[in-house]
Design an enzyme around this catalytic site. Structure first.
Site, PDB file in Angstrom:
ATOM      1  N   SER A  18       0.361  -0.942   0.465  1.00 51.72           N
ATOM      2  CA  SER A  18      -0.566   0.112  -0.079  1.00 51.72           C
ATOM      3  C   SER A  18       0.765   1.421   0.423  1.00 51.72           C
ATOM      4  O   SER A  18       0.353   2.668  -1.265  1.00 51.72           O
ATOM      5  CB  SER A  18      -1.262   0.102   1.309  1.00 51.72           C
ATOM      6  N   ARG A  38      15.485  -1.202   6.357  1.00 54.60           N
ATOM      7  CA  ARG A  38      16.648  -1.747   7.963  1.00 54.60           C
ATOM      8  C   ARG A  38      18.146  -2.743   7.455  1.00 54.60           C
ATOM      9  O   ARG A  38      17.601  -3.472   5.874  1.00 54.60           O
ATOM     10  CB  ARG A  38      15.774  -2.992   8.587  1.00 54.60           C
ATOM     11  N   LYS A  77      16.677   0.684  15.854  1.00 54.07           N
ATOM     12  CA  LYS A  77      16.763   0.498  16.419  1.00 54.07           C
ATOM     13  C   LYS A  77      17.819   1.248  17.533  1.00 54.07           C
ATOM     14  O   LYS A  77      18.114   1.070  18.533  1.00 54.07           O
ATOM     15  CB  LYS A  77      17.231  -1.555  17.049  1.00 54.07           C
ATOM     16  N   ASN A  98       3.774   3.242   7.320  1.00 58.10           N
ATOM     17  CA  ASN A  98       3.237   2.337   7.465  1.00 58.10           C
ATOM     18  C   ASN A  98       3.399   1.237   8.304  1.00 58.10           C
ATOM     19  O   ASN A  98       3.009  -0.355   8.777  1.00 58.10           O
ATOM     20  CB  ASN A  98       2.169   1.516   6.212  1.00 58.10           C
ATOM     21  N   PHE A  99       3.756   1.538   9.539  1.00 58.46           N
ATOM     22  CA  PHE A  99       4.292   0.493  11.159  1.00 58.46           C
ATOM     23  C   PHE A  99       2.776   0.054  11.439  1.00 58.46           C
ATOM     24  O   PHE A  99       2.316   1.194  11.484  1.00 58.46           O
ATOM     25  CB  PHE A  99       4.901   1.661  11.764  1.00 58.46           C
ATOM     26  N   ASP A 171      -5.182  -3.241  -1.060  1.00 54.44           N
ATOM     27  CA  ASP A 171      -3.734  -2.064  -1.080  1.00 54.44           C
ATOM     28  C   ASP A 171      -3.553  -1.833  -2.298  1.00 54.44           C
ATOM     29  O   ASP A 171      -3.194  -0.180  -2.016  1.00 54.44           O
ATOM     30  CB  ASP A 171      -2.770  -2.827  -1.453  1.00 54.44           C
TER      31      ASP A 171
END
Length: 381
Positions: A18, A38, A77, A98-99, A171
């Protein structure tokens, strides 16, 4: 050619379909899109396969939906990674994420935090079901949302179980709605100098896509749609709407007077039905039509129906479509490359501007491919 979003910087934290589909469209329209990933694997979409086909270590899905972007590797992190993306966001026109709910706040990348860094930013957010309610933490996955939204009850024949779409339609609608909201917010910023937050959810987007049938449901005493047991193509439409087998393939029939079909197909049975019967006796009419259309080829029926301005079409597979001049004229396929001989054929942006096709030959980036150049350009430490 100059594109309307040339000069705009988009920082994209989104994964899967999405969000990336939205930033793909912004890139097609000229924006520079930096995809933050990441270091250990990047966007999970890199390994999200819709077949066993991969190219240069990434799924073809990733290649198709992340072309024309740059990849910046950062470990969110760790404070170093968060510090670098915060500095990058000071330069951004648009941010997209979109976490899952709660994650973005823990990372310090929620709208209020980003707005303090950059008051003019347009902040785009995609969730599965919104930020409130009992479904808030449920996985925002396309098939799950199709199922919850009632969409699957529109597809297939009446004697079949619920049938999902053969595409990640939820989506893609959410991505399109996100683009609309971002562009509207950018227009407002150009007029008033303020940024803003654009929110879409998968569920709200697919409910909006059902506006036609849901409006009928809301205004006819909440009667549920009744799928036809015969060649169903739209649960709310009468005969002849559907796809019918012919002697050598399939033929699609849209709306049209059944009496006119009776004349053209030389059917006394069809001539006996009136306008009201297309709903009340839908299945009878479609059964008769199905029996007639099986007797001749698709080409035969097209030669009869098209000159009479009956809305109909042969049903093509992709091999037939790609061989047809009607498809070739559109020039919908482009070739993109990420270098070192890695090339991919994919679809282009469907929008034309000033008569020009918006092609781009830049393929999806390798994970972290642009990290060092971006660090230097924006003095990230």
């Amino acid at each position: 050619m100059d594109k309307p979003l040339d000069g705009l910087l988009v920082i994209d934290f989104s994964q899967f379909l999405s969000g990336p589909s939205a930033t793909l469209r912004l890139a097609d329209l000229g924006a520079r899109v930096i995809k933050v990933e990441r270091p250990d694997g990047g966007d999970l979409g890199r390994q999200l396969y819709i077949s066993n086909l991969q190219l240069d270590g990434d799924s073809t899905l990733f290649h198709s939906i992340n072309r024309n972007k740059e990849s910046f590797s950062a470990d969110l992190k760790k404070e170093e990674g968060r510090r670098q993306v915060r500095e990058l966001l000071r330069h951004a026109d648009v941010m997209v994420q979109n976490f899952r709910p709660g994650v973005v706040e823990r990372l310090g990348l929620d709208y209020d935090s980003v707005r303090q860094l950059n008051p003019r930013v347009v902040y785009g957010e995609v969730t599965g079901y919104g930020q409130k309610g009992p479904w808030r933490d449920k996985p925002g996955q396309d098939l799950l949302v199709q199922s919850l939204s009632g969409l699957a009850w529109l597809n297939g024949d009446a004697d079949q179980p619920p049938v999902p779409f053969g595409l990640a339609v939820v989506d893609l609608f959410a991505g399109a709605h996100l683009v609309q909201g971002i562009l509207a917010a950018l227009v407002r910023r150009s007029l008033r100098g303020i940024g803003g937050k654009v929110e879409v959810s998968l569920l709200e987007s697919i409910l909006d896509a059902q506006f036609e049938v849901l409006t009928t449901y809301l205004n006819n005493g909440n009667q549920l749609p009744q799928r036809s047991p015969v060649n169903n193509a739209h649960a709310f439409l009468g005969a002849p709407y559907g796809i019918y087998a012919t002697a050598n393939g399939f033929l699609a029939l849209a709306m049209g007077p059944v009496g006119r079909l009776g004349q053209l197909l030389d059917s006394a049975e069809l001539l006996s039905y009136g306008d009201k019967d297309i709903f009340e006796r839908r299945e009878e009419i479609k059964q008769i039509l199905g029996g007639i259309l099986r007797r001749q080829t698709s080409e035969h029926w097209l030669a009869v129906l098209e000159p009479a301005d009956v809305w109909c079409s042969e049903v093509l597979d992709w091999n037939q479509l790609f061989a047809h001049e009607g498809f070739k004229t559109l020039e919908m396929v482009q070739r993109v490359s990420r270098g070192d001989g890695v090339e991919l054929e994919t679809t282009r942006c469907p929008i034309r501007l000033d008569g020009n096709i918006l092609n781009s030959g830049k393929g999806a980036p390798r994970l972290g491919a642009d990290t060092e150049q971006i660090r230097k350009e924006f003095s990230l430490t």
